[in-house]
Design a protein around this motif. Structure first.
Motif, mmCIF file in Angstrom:
data_model
loop_
_atom_site.group_PDB
_atom_site.id
_atom_site.type_symbol
_atom_site.label_atom_id
_atom_site.label_comp_id
_atom_site.label_asym_id
_atom_site.label_seq_id
_atom_site.Cartn_x
_atom_site.Cartn_y
_atom_site.Cartn_z
ATOM 1 N N ASN A 44 0.756 -0.624 0.145
ATOM 2 C CA ASN A 44 -0.244 -0.316 0.152
ATOM 3 C C ASN A 44 0.757 1.051 0.019
ATOM 4 O O ASN A 44 1.440 1.409 1.190
ATOM 5 N N CYS B 287 0.160 4.309 2.568
ATOM 6 C CA CYS B 287 1.236 4.624 3.521
ATOM 7 C C CYS B 287 2.142 3.742 3.490
ATOM 8 O O CYS B 287 2.836 3.848 5.370
ATOM 9 N N ASP C 77 2.408 0.682 3.694
ATOM 10 C CA ASP C 77 2.400 -0.690 4.713
ATOM 11 C C ASP C 77 2.621 -1.691 3.193
ATOM 12 O O ASP C 77 2.668 -1.398 2.148
ATOM 13 N N CYS D 291 1.419 0.590 8.951
ATOM 14 C CA CYS D 291 1.131 1.082 10.128
ATOM 15 C C CYS D 291 -0.037 -0.312 11.090
ATOM 16 O O CYS D 291 -0.455 -0.897 10.804
ATOM 17 N N SER E 184 -2.773 -1.481 9.266
ATOM 18 C CA SER E 184 -2.810 -2.819 8.662
ATOM 19 C C SER E 184 -2.604 -3.770 9.225
ATOM 20 O O SER E 184 -2.755 -4.955 9.194
ATOM 21 N N ARG F 229 -7.812 5.293 5.247
ATOM 22 C CA ARG F 229 -7.113 4.309 6.233
ATOM 23 C C ARG F 229 -7.997 2.713 5.739
ATOM 24 O O ARG F 229 -8.048 1.546 6.076
ATOM 25 N N CYS G 40 -5.472 0.441 4.213
ATOM 26 C CA CYS G 40 -4.414 0.312 5.080
ATOM 27 C C CYS G 40 -5.059 -1.158 5.429
ATOM 28 O O CYS G 40 -5.153 -2.564 5.590
HETATM 29 ZN ZN ZN Z 1 -1.701 2.027 6.377
#
Ligand code: ZN
Length: 149
Positions: free
Chosen positions: A37, A40, A42, A65, A68, A124, A127
């Motif tokens: 991702n 972010c 991830d 994060c 995730s 989000r 995530c």
């Molecule tokens: Zn994330």
């Protein structure tokens, strides 16, 4: 949703992000899918072992994060032992719950409903869905990597 429930869900997510379950590697996985991702940062790899049409083991590895990681952790706990078709259906329902704000949140999704609140934060959602995208690809054997972009 009342405040006590919200608090509980929040605690569950914090717990899973701080002490992720099944964060390890598999010896002889049936399928391994890497998920990324970029928005972010991830980066999560999901591995599964399937025997007699049942997910006998499911793990994840990587960085990301809190959302995730918690989502991946809760996913592994929720889907271990499920039949492949059952798992595919579960993934579909979880995705629907996050993408569609009007979806009724029901008990059939177990602990994963703790993540339903994420749908109020569009940035989000990716995530929370990352590990699930990877799992979907692993179950359907549609590739070895997925990206949210
Ligand atoms: Zn994330």
């Amino acid at each position: 949703m009342n405040d006590m429930l919200k608090e509980l869900y929040h605690d569950l997510i914090v717990d899973h992000s701080k002490s992720p379950r099944n964060r390890r590697k598999l010896e002889n996985p049936t399928s391994v899918v890497h998920g990324n991702n970029p928005l972010c940062g991830d980066d999560i790899t999901v591995s599964i072992s399937v025997k007699d049409n049942t997910i006998t083991d499911i793990v994840f590895d990587g960085v990301g994060c809190a959302i995730s990681i918690a989502s991946a952790s809760i996913m592994t706990e929720s889907l271990k032992g499920k039949e492949v078709d059952e798992a595919k259906e579960f993934v579909k329902k979880f995705r629907e719950m996050l993408i569609n704000k009007d979806t009724l949140v029901t008990d059939e999704l177990g602990k994963t409903v703790a993540l339903a609140g994420v749908r109020m934060f569009p940035s989000r959602i990716k995530c929370a869905l990352l590990a699930w995208h990877a799992l979907d690809s692993a179950l359907n054997q549609t590739g070895t990597s997925v990206s949210t972009e």
